[in-house]
Design an enzyme around this catalytic site. Structure first.
Site, PDB file in Angstrom:
ATOM      1  N   ARG A 121     -69.633  66.098  39.165  1.00  0.00           N
ATOM      2  CA  ARG A 121     -70.812  66.165  40.055  1.00  0.00           C
ATOM      3  C   ARG A 121     -70.558  67.002  41.309  1.00  0.00           C
ATOM      4  O   ARG A 121     -71.217  66.828  42.327  1.00  0.00           O
ATOM      5  CB  ARG A 121     -71.284  64.763  40.459  1.00  0.00           C
ATOM      6  CG  ARG A 121     -71.667  63.920  39.264  1.00  0.00           C
ATOM      7  CD  ARG A 121     -72.433  62.696  39.688  1.00  0.00           C
ATOM      8  NE  ARG A 121     -72.805  61.934  38.517  1.00  0.00           N
ATOM      9  CZ  ARG A 121     -72.010  61.044  37.923  1.00  0.00           C
ATOM     10  NH1 ARG A 121     -70.820  60.794  38.425  1.00  0.00           N
ATOM     11  NH2 ARG A 121     -72.408  60.413  36.850  1.00  0.00           N
ATOM     12  N   LYS A 143     -76.421  80.803  44.675  1.00  0.00           N
ATOM     13  CA  LYS A 143     -77.061  80.765  43.353  1.00  0.00           C
ATOM     14  C   LYS A 143     -75.964  80.826  42.309  1.00  0.00           C
ATOM     15  O   LYS A 143     -75.159  81.761  42.301  1.00  0.00           O
ATOM     16  CB  LYS A 143     -78.009  81.956  43.173  1.00  0.00           C
ATOM     17  CG  LYS A 143     -79.350  81.769  43.843  1.00  0.00           C
ATOM     18  CD  LYS A 143     -80.310  82.879  43.427  1.00  0.00           C
ATOM     19  CE  LYS A 143     -81.660  82.713  44.096  1.00  0.00           C
ATOM     20  NZ  LYS A 143     -82.572  83.841  43.816  1.00  0.00           N
ATOM     21  N   GLU A 185     -77.975  97.403  46.082  1.00  0.00           N
ATOM     22  CA  GLU A 185     -78.265  96.176  46.840  1.00  0.00           C
ATOM     23  C   GLU A 185     -78.040  96.411  48.344  1.00  0.00           C
ATOM     24  O   GLU A 185     -78.729  95.840  49.181  1.00  0.00           O
ATOM     25  CB  GLU A 185     -77.395  95.012  46.344  1.00  0.00           C
ATOM     26  CG  GLU A 185     -77.642  94.616  44.888  1.00  0.00           C
ATOM     27  CD  GLU A 185     -78.977  93.903  44.613  1.00  0.00           C
ATOM     28  OE1 GLU A 185     -79.694  93.567  45.577  1.00  0.00           O
ATOM     29  OE2 GLU A 185     -79.301  93.703  43.420  1.00  0.00           O
ATOM     30  N   LYS A 227     -77.945  88.839  54.399  1.00  0.00           N
ATOM     31  CA  LYS A 227     -78.237  87.818  53.376  1.00  0.00           C
ATOM     32  C   LYS A 227     -78.076  86.424  53.974  1.00  0.00           C
ATOM     33  O   LYS A 227     -78.894  85.527  53.712  1.00  0.00           O
ATOM     34  CB  LYS A 227     -77.345  88.007  52.136  1.00  0.00           C
ATOM     35  CG  LYS A 227     -77.735  87.006  51.047  1.00  0.00           C
ATOM     36  CD  LYS A 227     -77.353  87.398  49.642  1.00  0.00           C
ATOM     37  CE  LYS A 227     -77.858  86.333  48.657  1.00  0.00           C
ATOM     38  NZ  LYS A 227     -77.480  86.571  47.281  1.00  0.00           N
ATOM     39  N   GLU A 237     -85.088  79.297  48.106  1.00  0.00           N
ATOM     40  CA  GLU A 237     -86.134  80.245  47.707  1.00  0.00           C
ATOM     41  C   GLU A 237     -87.505  79.577  47.560  1.00  0.00           C
ATOM     42  O   GLU A 237     -88.227  79.794  46.585  1.00  0.00           O
ATOM     43  CB  GLU A 237     -85.744  80.967  46.418  1.00  0.00           C
ATOM     44  CG  GLU A 237     -86.487  82.298  46.273  1.00  0.00           C
ATOM     45  CD  GLU A 237     -85.972  83.160  45.119  1.00  0.00           C
ATOM     46  OE1 GLU A 237     -84.758  83.401  45.058  1.00  0.00           O
ATOM     47  OE2 GLU A 237     -86.798  83.594  44.316  1.00  0.00           O
ATOM     48  N   ARG A 241     -86.796  83.599  51.069  1.00  0.00           N
ATOM     49  CA  ARG A 241     -85.661  84.176  50.322  1.00  0.00           C
ATOM     50  C   ARG A 241     -86.123  85.194  49.276  1.00  0.00           C
ATOM     51  O   ARG A 241     -85.377  86.088  48.898  1.00  0.00           O
ATOM     52  CB  ARG A 241     -84.830  83.060  49.666  1.00  0.00           C
ATOM     53  CG  ARG A 241     -83.576  83.578  48.980  1.00  0.00           C
ATOM     54  CD  ARG A 241     -82.624  82.467  48.568  1.00  0.00           C
ATOM     55  NE  ARG A 241     -81.484  83.008  47.837  1.00  0.00           N
ATOM     56  CZ  ARG A 241     -80.335  82.389  47.660  1.00  0.00           C
ATOM     57  NH1 ARG A 241     -80.138  81.183  48.154  1.00  0.00           N
ATOM     58  NH2 ARG A 241     -79.356  82.971  46.989  1.00  0.00           N
ATOM     59  N   ASN A 245     -85.832  89.843  46.646  1.00  0.00           N
ATOM     60  CA  ASN A 245     -86.244  90.369  45.336  1.00  0.00           C
ATOM     61  C   ASN A 245     -86.911  91.734  45.446  1.00  0.00           C
ATOM     62  O   ASN A 245     -87.475  92.213  44.462  1.00  0.00           O
ATOM     63  CB  ASN A 245     -87.204  89.391  44.648  1.00  0.00           C
ATOM     64  CG  ASN A 245     -86.521  88.073  44.343  1.00  0.00           C
ATOM     65  OD1 ASN A 245     -85.314  88.045  44.138  1.00  0.00           O
ATOM     66  ND2 ASN A 245     -87.278  86.992  44.356  1.00  0.00           N
ATOM     67  N   HIS A 248     -86.787  94.004  42.566  1.00  0.00           N
ATOM     68  CA  HIS A 248     -86.293  93.243  41.418  1.00  0.00           C
ATOM     69  C   HIS A 248     -87.376  92.937  40.384  1.00  0.00           C
ATOM     70  O   HIS A 248     -87.068  92.693  39.228  1.00  0.00           O
ATOM     71  CB  HIS A 248     -85.619  91.948  41.886  1.00  0.00           C
ATOM     72  CG  HIS A 248     -84.261  92.181  42.496  1.00  0.00           C
ATOM     73  ND1 HIS A 248     -84.068  93.016  43.577  1.00  0.00           N
ATOM     74  CD2 HIS A 248     -83.024  91.709  42.171  1.00  0.00           C
ATOM     75  CE1 HIS A 248     -82.778  93.040  43.887  1.00  0.00           C
ATOM     76  NE2 HIS A 248     -82.123  92.255  43.055  1.00  0.00           N
ATOM     77  N   HIS A 252     -86.013  93.842  37.024  1.00  0.00           N
ATOM     78  CA  HIS A 252     -85.760  92.837  35.972  1.00  0.00           C
ATOM     79  C   HIS A 252     -86.541  93.167  34.701  1.00  0.00           C
ATOM     80  O   HIS A 252     -86.026  93.024  33.591  1.00  0.00           O
ATOM     81  CB  HIS A 252     -86.187  91.439  36.452  1.00  0.00           C
ATOM     82  CG  HIS A 252     -85.203  90.803  37.390  1.00  0.00           C
ATOM     83  ND1 HIS A 252     -85.550  89.821  38.291  1.00  0.00           N
ATOM     84  CD2 HIS A 252     -83.882  91.018  37.576  1.00  0.00           C
ATOM     85  CE1 HIS A 252     -84.479  89.457  38.971  1.00  0.00           C
ATOM     86  NE2 HIS A 252     -83.456  90.167  38.569  1.00  0.00           N
ATOM     87  N   HIS A 265     -77.409  96.101  36.428  1.00  0.00           N
ATOM     88  CA  HIS A 265     -78.437  95.444  37.245  1.00  0.00           C
ATOM     89  C   HIS A 265     -78.865  96.343  38.440  1.00  0.00           C
ATOM     90  O   HIS A 265     -80.051  96.589  38.652  1.00  0.00           O
ATOM     91  CB  HIS A 265     -77.886  94.103  37.739  1.00  0.00           C
ATOM     92  CG  HIS A 265     -78.780  93.371  38.671  1.00  0.00           C
ATOM     93  ND1 HIS A 265     -79.995  92.850  38.282  1.00  0.00           N
ATOM     94  CD2 HIS A 265     -78.652  93.078  39.991  1.00  0.00           C
ATOM     95  CE1 HIS A 265     -80.567  92.261  39.309  1.00  0.00           C
ATOM     96  NE2 HIS A 265     -79.781  92.386  40.366  1.00  0.00           N
TER      97      HIS A 265
END
Ligand code: NAD
Ligand code: GLY
Length: 358
Positions: A121, A143, A185, A227, A237, A241, A245, A248, A252, A265
């Site tokens: 956990r 993330k 980025e 960031k 997010e 946040r 993107n 993106h 994506h 990416h």
């Protein structure tokens, strides 16, 4: 060495950025309050390059170190690889106060972070990112996760590291294509938050491309600080946040439409940013000069700004609709209003595709 703090109350941590700081990794872990046994999760490629120096640096500070190797590649960012990490943690009797160290690019960081978030956990973890993308983006902000056969990053958790150790010297072994993809980025941070960073890139990109380490330290620390400020406002997010993107949505969709085989990416994000800037201009959010500067900088980095003819409108629409960031049939599209300024604009995937002229 520069230190950037991510201020998240009890989950605050420091990002250390500098040249050659890998040798101080043990001391930096101690400064972050890490004790006990360490599992260093890395992949076969990075292990050959950096596992020995990391092992030595940690052991010389008194840590017991157990390396855990996973295969190299996005295709291994899966529940099955995660399970092999758990098997080792269990057989080596790792406890909740032990620590997991992620040594590698975004793939290793994401999967190791998710292992740390879920083993017993939750156990402490530290990121030692080794690609530019991981140093400016994936190692910061918590993330973590793995892919599912139905989509990327569908299983995961928000789980912050206890420290991030960024040694810019590690970039010297990175293939140039990976370095350039990571630059996308960095350019994004300039566009969304920082005209000074953007202007610096316009002036000094050539020095970054030849890995001027002082400049890299500065640019990476600035990117991480941007960031960090975004994460501090909106860790999970819920709203702000999503500014990260920028580029993106289309990026994506393009990755999905080309089955994750054609683009790295950052390369897809670069095209996505060029298109997001074009849409921002078309819809009256920014002026032609802003659009021109964005396109020029992306090209200067050696990145493409165009969607290939053979990618169909329908496949892009499907990619955007699948993106888990869409809600109520609309995408929270990030437009730029000037260099360093953005806002959200709700658009359907069809509206975005139409604006792309596809
Ligand atoms: P990657 O982790 O696959 O690394 C790229 C390649 O470079 C790999 O072959 C790797 O072994 C190799 N490599 C790593 N460091 C090296 C070095 N110093 N020298 C030589 N080779 C080296 O790719 P990436 O671009 O770092 O990360 C992509 C992943 O990051 C994706 O899975 C993406 O979903 C994830 N990501 C996560 C976040 C986040 O916020 N968590 C953000 C962006 C991307
Ligand atoms: N890479 C985007 C984020 O961390 O939110």
């Amino acid at each position: 060495m520069q230190t950037v703090k991510v201020d998240l109350g009890q989950r605050s941590y420091n990002i250390f950025v500098g040249e050659g700081i890998l040798s101080a990794a043990g001391d930096l872990l101690k400064r972050a309050g890490i004790k006990g046994k360490l599992a260093v999760v890395t992949n076969s490629t990075v292990a050959q390059l950096y596992l020995d120096p990391v092992h030595d640096a940690l052991q010389s500070s008194g840590f017991e170190v157990i390396p855990i190797l996973i295969p190299d590649g996005e295709e291994y960012k899966t529940l099955s690889t995660l399970s092999t990490i758990f098997d080792r943690l269990i057989s080596e009797r790792f406890e909740r106060q032990s620590c997991l160290v992620a040594l590698g690019g975004g793939v290793v960081g994401d999967i190791a972070g998710f292992a740390a978030a879920t083993y017993l956990r939750g156990m402490p973890f530290v990121q030692i990112p080794t690609t530019l993308l991981a140093q400016v983006d994936s190692s910061v902000g918590g993330k973590t996760g793995v892919n599912h056969s139905r989509g990327k990053n569908l299983i995961g958790a928000f789980y912050q590291p206890r420290a991030v150790i960024i040694d810019v010297a590690l970039l010297s072994s990175l293939p140039r294509r990976e370095l350039v993809a990571g630059l996308a980025e960095v350019i994004k941070y300039g566009i969304i938050e920082d005209p000074v960073l953007f202007g610096g890139l316009e002036e000094k990109l050539d020095r970054i491309l030849v890995l001027d380490r002082r400049l890299l330290t500065e640019v990476i620390a600035t990117s991480c600080a941007i960031k960090a400020r975004v994460i501090e406002k909106d860790e999970r997010e819920d709203d702000h946040r999503a500014v990260l993107n920028f580029g993106h949505t289309v990026g994506h969709a393009l990755e999905a439409a080309t089955h994750y085989r054609k683009y790295l990416h950052g390369e897809a994000v670069a095209i996505g940013m060029a298109k997001a800037a074009a849409i921002s201009y078309q819809q009256g959010f920014c002026d032609a000069k802003t659009l021109g500067r964005i396109i020029k900088l992306i090209k200067m980095a050696g990145l493409s700004t165009e969607i290939p003819q053979e990618v169909s409108t329908q496949s892009l629409i499907e990619g955007m609709e699948l993106d888990k960031k869409s809600a109520d049939g609309k995408v929270k599209f990030v437009v730029c209003t000037a260099i360093g300024k953005t806002c959200f604009h709700l658009l359907t995937a069809e509206q975005i595709a139409a604006a792309l002229g596809k």
